[in-house]
Design a protein around this motif. Structure first.
Motif, PDB file in Angstrom:
ATOM      1  N   UNK A  34       0.865  -1.180   0.000  1.00 33.79           N
ATOM      2  CA  UNK A  34       0.000   0.000   0.000  1.00 33.79           C
ATOM      3  C   UNK A  34       0.902   1.230   0.000  1.00 33.79           C
ATOM      4  N   UNK A  35       0.457   2.294  -0.657  1.00 33.81           N
ATOM      5  CA  UNK A  35       1.329   3.460  -0.835  1.00 33.81           C
ATOM      6  C   UNK A  35       1.936   3.954   0.478  1.00 33.81           C
ATOM      7  N   UNK A  36       1.165   4.057   1.546  1.00 31.66           N
ATOM      8  CA  UNK A  36       1.706   4.635   2.776  1.00 31.66           C
ATOM      9  C   UNK A  36       2.684   3.701   3.495  1.00 31.66           C
ATOM     10  N   UNK A  37       2.855   2.471   2.995  1.00 33.65           N
ATOM     11  CA  UNK A  37       3.789   1.516   3.598  1.00 33.65           C
ATOM     12  C   UNK A  37       5.019   1.265   2.731  1.00 33.65           C
ATOM     13  N   UNK A  38       5.045   1.832   1.542  1.00 37.28           N
ATOM     14  CA  UNK A  38       6.161   1.575   0.629  1.00 37.28           C
ATOM     15  C   UNK A  38       7.452   2.211   1.109  1.00 37.28           C
ATOM     16  N   UNK A  39       8.546   1.606   0.690  1.00 34.28           N
ATOM     17  CA  UNK A  39       9.872   2.163   0.916  1.00 34.28           C
ATOM     18  C   UNK A  39      10.792   1.693  -0.187  1.00 34.28           C
ATOM     19  N   UNK A  40      11.904   2.389  -0.314  1.00 34.29           N
ATOM     20  CA  UNK A  40      12.911   2.022  -1.307  1.00 34.29           C
ATOM     21  C   UNK A  40      14.278   2.339  -0.718  1.00 34.29           C
ATOM     22  N   UNK A  41      15.270   1.584  -1.148  1.00 33.16           N
ATOM     23  CA  UNK A  41      16.654   1.851  -0.749  1.00 33.16           C
ATOM     24  C   UNK A  41      17.460   2.122  -1.997  1.00 33.16           C
ATOM     25  N   UNK A  42      18.360   3.075  -1.894  1.00 32.86           N
ATOM     26  CA  UNK A  42      19.210   3.393  -3.026  1.00 32.86           C
ATOM     27  C   UNK A  42      20.574   3.835  -2.538  1.00 32.86           C
ATOM     28  N   UNK A  43      21.503   3.912  -3.463  1.00 30.90           N
ATOM     29  CA  UNK A  43      22.869   4.311  -3.150  1.00 30.90           C
ATOM     30  C   UNK A  43      23.200   5.542  -3.992  1.00 30.90           C
ATOM     31  N   UNK A  44      23.633   6.597  -3.308  1.00 29.61           N
ATOM     32  CA  UNK A  44      24.101   7.812  -3.979  1.00 29.61           C
ATOM     33  C   UNK A  44      25.480   8.119  -3.426  1.00 29.61           C
ATOM     34  N   UNK A  45      26.466   8.170  -4.292  1.00 31.63           N
ATOM     35  CA  UNK A  45      27.833   8.535  -3.909  1.00 31.63           C
ATOM     36  C   UNK A  45      28.339   7.723  -2.713  1.00 31.63           C
ATOM     37  N   UNK A  46      28.041   6.429  -2.708  1.00 33.21           N
ATOM     38  CA  UNK A  46      28.527   5.559  -1.652  1.00 33.21           C
ATOM     39  C   UNK A  46      27.737   5.599  -0.360  1.00 33.21           C
ATOM     40  N   UNK A  47      26.638   6.344  -0.321  1.00 37.59           N
ATOM     41  CA  UNK A  47      25.805   6.425   0.876  1.00 37.59           C
ATOM     42  C   UNK A  47      24.456   5.779   0.591  1.00 37.59           C
ATOM     43  N   UNK A  48      24.042   4.890   1.483  1.00 35.72           N
ATOM     44  CA  UNK A  48      22.738   4.267   1.328  1.00 35.72           C
ATOM     45  C   UNK A  48      21.667   5.191   1.890  1.00 35.72           C
ATOM     46  N   UNK A  49      20.641   5.395   1.092  1.00 31.19           N
ATOM     47  CA  UNK A  49      19.510   6.232   1.491  1.00 31.19           C
ATOM     48  C   UNK A  49      18.253   5.379   1.428  1.00 31.19           C
ATOM     49  N   UNK A  50      17.519   5.387   2.512  1.00 34.19           N
ATOM     50  CA  UNK A  50      16.252   4.660   2.562  1.00 34.19           C
ATOM     51  C   UNK A  50      15.135   5.685   2.481  1.00 34.19           C
ATOM     52  N   UNK A  51      14.285   5.509   1.516  1.00 35.83           N
ATOM     53  CA  UNK A  51      13.143   6.396   1.310  1.00 35.83           C
ATOM     54  C   UNK A  51      11.916   5.749   1.926  1.00 35.83           C
ATOM     55  N   UNK A  52      11.270   6.467   2.814  1.00 34.15           N
ATOM     56  CA  UNK A  52      10.071   5.967   3.493  1.00 34.15           C
ATOM     57  C   UNK A  52       8.874   6.795   3.063  1.00 34.15           C
ATOM     58  N   UNK A  53       7.773   6.127   2.790  1.00 38.19           N
ATOM     59  CA  UNK A  53       6.566   6.861   2.451  1.00 38.19           C
ATOM     60  C   UNK A  53       6.024   7.581   3.682  1.00 38.19           C
ATOM     61  N   UNK A  54       5.516   8.769   3.432  1.00 35.55           N
ATOM     62  CA  UNK A  54       4.838   9.493   4.499  1.00 35.55           C
ATOM     63  C   UNK A  54       3.724   8.602   5.054  1.00 35.55           C
ATOM     64  N   UNK A  55       3.650   8.522   6.386  1.00 34.26           N
ATOM     65  CA  UNK A  55       2.628   7.709   7.026  1.00 34.26           C
ATOM     66  C   UNK A  55       2.328   8.337   8.385  1.00 34.26           C
ATOM     67  N   UNK A  56       1.235   9.047   8.444  1.00 34.45           N
ATOM     68  CA  UNK A  56       0.873   9.774   9.660  1.00 34.45           C
ATOM     69  C   UNK A  56       0.641   8.844  10.850  1.00 34.45           C
ATOM     70  N   UNK A  57       0.215   7.590  10.584  1.00 28.98           N
ATOM     71  CA  UNK A  57       0.003   6.631  11.674  1.00 28.98           C
ATOM     72  C   UNK A  57       1.300   6.307  12.407  1.00 28.98           C
TER      73      UNK A  57
END
Length: 126
Positions: A34-57
């Motif tokens: 579900x959209x409010x539970x999605x996440x993604x991980x990526x690497x930019x310039x050797x740093x891992x960034x985890x993207x979390x969907x906005x979730x007010x709950x």
């Protein structure tokens, strides 16, 4: 020890694709929930960034328009002009145009991306 940066955005899957196009990020994983539970991980310039969907709950709020993130991501790049222009073409908003500081041999610029996260671009002058 490892440092991972977590960023809350309104759409983690769209943000991962956006950062892949803008910065050449390597996408490590994406969920398909579900959209409010999605996440993604990526690497930019050797740093891992985890993207979390906005979730007010879960008290996860993304920066809103006009209220950029209080943490700035800083990238050292080889060609600031090309990347800065690309960022603006991809819905980025200029906070500080490219400014040259000859006394410290650097050029930098600041922009907020389409998800309202703030980025500083730095290029070392030779």
């Amino acid at each position: 020890m490892k440092l991972e940066v977590d960023m809350v955005v309104d759409d983690a899957i769209a943000a991962a694709d956006y950062y892949e196009k803008l910065f050449g990020a390597k996408i490590l994983s994406k969920t398909d929930l579900e959209k409010n539970l999605n996440e993604a991980s990526l690497m930019i310039a050797g740093t891992e960034i985890r993207l979390l969907n906005e979730n007010k709950d879960y008290d996860l709020f993304s920066p809103t328009s006009g209220a950029n993130s209080s943490i700035w991501m800083s990238l050292v790049v080889d060609d600031i002009e090309t990347l800065y222009e690309k960022a603006l073409q991809m819905e980025g908003k200029s906070i500080q145009p490219i400014t040259e500081y000859r006394e410290i041999n650097v050029k930098n610029a600041v922009f907020s991306d389409k998800f309202n996260h703030t980025w500083v671009l730095n290029q070392v002058l030779v």
